[in-house]
Motif scaffolding. Sequence first.
Motif, PDB file in Angstrom:
ATOM      1  N   THR A  16      41.611 -43.901 -10.253  1.00  0.00           N
ATOM      2  CA  THR A  16      40.602 -44.961 -10.122  1.00  0.00           C
ATOM      3  C   THR A  16      40.732 -45.971 -11.263  1.00  0.00           C
ATOM      4  OG1 THR A  16      39.139 -43.363  -9.068  1.00  0.00           O
ATOM      5  CG2 THR A  16      38.119 -45.396  -9.888  1.00  0.00           C
ATOM      6  N   ALA A  17      40.943 -45.467 -12.484  1.00  0.00           N
ATOM      7  CA  ALA A  17      41.081 -46.362 -13.643  1.00  0.00           C
ATOM      8  C   ALA A  17      42.308 -47.260 -13.477  1.00  0.00           C
ATOM      9  CB  ALA A  17      41.191 -45.537 -14.922  1.00  0.00           C
ATOM     10  N   GLN A  19      43.769 -48.121 -10.701  1.00  0.00           N
ATOM     11  CA  GLN A  19      43.479 -49.044  -9.597  1.00  0.00           C
ATOM     12  C   GLN A  19      42.634 -50.223 -10.100  1.00  0.00           C
ATOM     13  OE1 GLN A  19      43.831 -48.213  -5.856  1.00  0.00           O
ATOM     14  NE2 GLN A  19      43.521 -50.422  -5.869  1.00  0.00           N
ATOM     15  N   ALA A  20      41.755 -49.925 -11.059  1.00  0.00           N
ATOM     16  CA  ALA A  20      40.873 -50.964 -11.616  1.00  0.00           C
ATOM     17  C   ALA A  20      41.597 -51.801 -12.672  1.00  0.00           C
ATOM     18  CB  ALA A  20      39.630 -50.307 -12.214  1.00  0.00           C
ATOM     19  N   GLY A  21      42.903 -51.542 -12.848  1.00  0.00           N
ATOM     20  CA  GLY A  21      43.669 -52.382 -13.765  1.00  0.00           C
ATOM     21  C   GLY A  21      43.654 -51.919 -15.212  1.00  0.00           C
ATOM     22  N   LYS A  22      43.102 -50.736 -15.472  1.00  0.00           N
ATOM     23  CA  LYS A  22      43.103 -50.206 -16.839  1.00  0.00           C
ATOM     24  C   LYS A  22      44.489 -49.711 -17.218  1.00  0.00           C
ATOM     25  CE  LYS A  22      38.473 -49.999 -17.427  1.00  0.00           C
ATOM     26  NZ  LYS A  22      37.888 -51.245 -17.940  1.00  0.00           N
ATOM     27  N   ARG A  23      44.841 -49.907 -18.489  1.00  0.00           N
ATOM     28  CA  ARG A  23      46.080 -49.373 -19.021  1.00  0.00           C
ATOM     29  C   ARG A  23      45.766 -48.031 -19.687  1.00  0.00           C
ATOM     30  NH1 ARG A  23      51.225 -50.759 -20.202  1.00  0.00           N
ATOM     31  NH2 ARG A  23      52.024 -49.922 -22.172  1.00  0.00           N
ATOM     32  N   ILE A  24      46.434 -46.976 -19.216  1.00  0.00           N
ATOM     33  CA  ILE A  24      46.121 -45.616 -19.688  1.00  0.00           C
ATOM     34  C   ILE A  24      47.120 -45.187 -20.760  1.00  0.00           C
ATOM     35  CG2 ILE A  24      45.863 -43.186 -19.019  1.00  0.00           C
ATOM     36  CD1 ILE A  24      45.130 -44.147 -16.186  1.00  0.00           C
ATOM     37  N   ALA A  25      46.600 -44.854 -21.956  1.00  0.00           N
ATOM     38  CA  ALA A  25      47.424 -44.287 -23.027  1.00  0.00           C
ATOM     39  C   ALA A  25      47.095 -42.803 -23.128  1.00  0.00           C
ATOM     40  CB  ALA A  25      47.153 -44.991 -24.346  1.00  0.00           C
ATOM     41  N   ASP A  49      43.735 -49.189 -22.626  1.00  0.00           N
ATOM     42  CA  ASP A  49      42.304 -49.436 -22.412  1.00  0.00           C
ATOM     43  C   ASP A  49      41.567 -48.108 -22.324  1.00  0.00           C
ATOM     44  OD1 ASP A  49      42.855 -52.222 -21.993  1.00  0.00           O
ATOM     45  OD2 ASP A  49      43.588 -51.640 -20.007  1.00  0.00           O
ATOM     46  N   LEU A  50      42.244 -47.137 -21.718  1.00  0.00           N
ATOM     47  CA  LEU A  50      41.645 -45.816 -21.547  1.00  0.00           C
ATOM     48  C   LEU A  50      42.527 -44.841 -22.327  1.00  0.00           C
ATOM     49  CD1 LEU A  50      39.375 -44.380 -19.749  1.00  0.00           C
ATOM     50  CD2 LEU A  50      41.298 -43.662 -18.315  1.00  0.00           C
ATOM     51  N   LEU A  51      41.949 -44.192 -23.336  1.00  0.00           N
ATOM     52  CA  LEU A  51      42.730 -43.274 -24.175  1.00  0.00           C
ATOM     53  C   LEU A  51      42.405 -41.841 -23.766  1.00  0.00           C
ATOM     54  CD1 LEU A  51      44.595 -42.574 -26.519  1.00  0.00           C
ATOM     55  CD2 LEU A  51      42.645 -42.871 -28.081  1.00  0.00           C
ATOM     56  N   VAL A  52      43.439 -41.141 -23.292  1.00  0.00           N
ATOM     57  CA  VAL A  52      43.261 -39.778 -22.801  1.00  0.00           C
ATOM     58  C   VAL A  52      43.992 -38.810 -23.724  1.00  0.00           C
ATOM     59  CG1 VAL A  52      43.645 -38.195 -20.865  1.00  0.00           C
ATOM     60  CG2 VAL A  52      43.136 -40.611 -20.415  1.00  0.00           C
ATOM     61  N   GLN A 141      48.447 -39.976 -15.028  1.00  0.00           N
ATOM     62  CA  GLN A 141      48.963 -41.272 -14.584  1.00  0.00           C
ATOM     63  C   GLN A 141      49.034 -42.302 -15.718  1.00  0.00           C
ATOM     64  OE1 GLN A 141      49.496 -42.369 -11.080  1.00  0.00           O
ATOM     65  NE2 GLN A 141      49.605 -40.178 -10.650  1.00  0.00           N
ATOM     66  N   PRO A 142      49.590 -41.897 -16.876  1.00  0.00           N
ATOM     67  CA  PRO A 142      49.572 -42.825 -18.014  1.00  0.00           C
ATOM     68  C   PRO A 142      50.589 -43.954 -17.864  1.00  0.00           C
ATOM     69  CG  PRO A 142      50.828 -40.877 -18.584  1.00  0.00           C
ATOM     70  CD  PRO A 142      50.259 -40.624 -17.206  1.00  0.00           C
TER      71      PRO A 142
END
Lengths: 284, 284
Positions: A16-17, A19-25, A49-52, A141-142
Amino acid sequence: MQIIRSVQQMQQRCLTARQAGKRIAFVPTMGWLHEGHLSLLREGRRRGDLLVLSIFVNPTQFGQNEDFDSYPRDLERDAALARDVGVDLIFAPEAADMYPRGYQTFVDVEGAMTSVLCGASRPGHFRGVTTVVTKLFTIVQPHVALFGQKDFQQLAVIRRMTADLNLPVEIVGMPIVREPDGLAMSSRNVYLTDEQRRQALVLYRALCEARRLVAGGRTDSAGIVESLRAMIEAEPETRIDYVEICHQATLERQRTVDADSVLLLAVFVGKTRLIDNGYLLPTD
Amino acid sequence: MQIIRSVQQMQQRCLTARQAGKRIAFVPTMGWLHEGHLSLLREGRRRGDLLVLSIFVNPTQFGQNEDFDSYPRDLERDAALARDVGVDLIFAPEAADMYPRGYQTFVDVEGAMTSVLCGASRPGHFRGVTTVVTKLFTIVQPHVALFGQKDFQQLAVIRRMTADLNLPVEIVGMPIVREPDGLAMSSRNVYLTDEQRRQALVLYRALCEARRLVAGGRTDSAGIVESLRAMIEAEPETRIDYVEICHQATLERQRTVDADSVLLLAVFVGKTRLIDNGYLLPTD
């Protein structure tokens, strides 16, 4: 910051993140966070944008007689440290959710890269690593994933795997973080007695000695390694697993030191197996 | 419709489509399309916004003495058929782009599922299949992928792999498409002489005979298989690879027929190896 246990929930959240255009680190760890991990997380914070952060002591990368059971775990402590550096999501799955009954699929990087060094001492270790990292990548999905260079061989193997499987993930290697006296940070340092902690410094001293010898004009790997082995064996509680000079990309042994040469060390201090490494010529 | 050769370009195109909210439906094939493939593509057209067909004769799933070189290839013919059923993108990579120099990573489903049946006759075959399908999934990024049930064991292995690696792809199996006389559609049927084509019908006749025996109250797998073997061996150019009755999910051999029983056949007709299969009890 949120802690997610469920594989399915984590994957849904990340899809979902994206899909919303967030960049996942993403920073995958086995927990018991130290400054090395925190340096990865701080860099991840800058790049996404989203730190996992994942915390998972992965059973498939431990051998029968290794420290899976005793590996230090404290999610509360780790969560507090993670919050301080700006982690958005902690993924802390259960082994039974990662490897449910009937699980049968493994990812293998074949050839020398996984059979030398730690691959020789720890059969099956890298198969466990590449399998869990593939799974973590498909769940989280980083866009970018950060790994420490302390696990030099692991980083090379993961780069190979990521390229080979066309995983759309940028792999970033970050420098080793050391204690003020030079000991490379490791979750396993907690196992050391005070006396072993003192003797463990010999890994870093060996690296410095190797660099000193090379700076002085020595290029014969065999001779350098011999000096280092003697230095390490002088500490009473050490037992050498390997001391090798290898090419940074292929991990093949090198007879002669050049700009691609990395010294790789694995040494037991008491029952604790420590690793360290470094380039032998200046890298900048 | 566009034909894309480059792995990188294909992945970029698909990541962008996903990001834009498109639902990607994917049919991986080795080309030389027949009605079986077209049925998958028509179903894919209904299930996705972007319909991707891959055409790649994957070298890693062929054994040394198999038909990799002679496998029929005609991209122009396939492209015309694909256009007619509404394919948006054909991905037709070169082997050197899928497996560049230094390639070392393989995905393996371990255990009985890949070592019985076709896995026993074709060592390494499923390792090649699971590796290329993982790569195609990471390149094409599908929401849904469609496979024919003619490759029954392959479908079971891919379902296992997809679940184990947490690949976010819905796997859809589609019924076998047969010629009017019952021969299962296969790209390899092109190898058959007229006489062999006539003898090849014995696979379908064996399946019908098995269903007839079961409908008549027979449940002993060994006895049923014995009858079928005799029937197949009566055709002069046939050579049986396997005739087995297995559980549909685990592919373990069954002594007694039940609702989960599938008859699986692999028979050489001349030099051409044909497979077929079917449930032994009505499935609806």
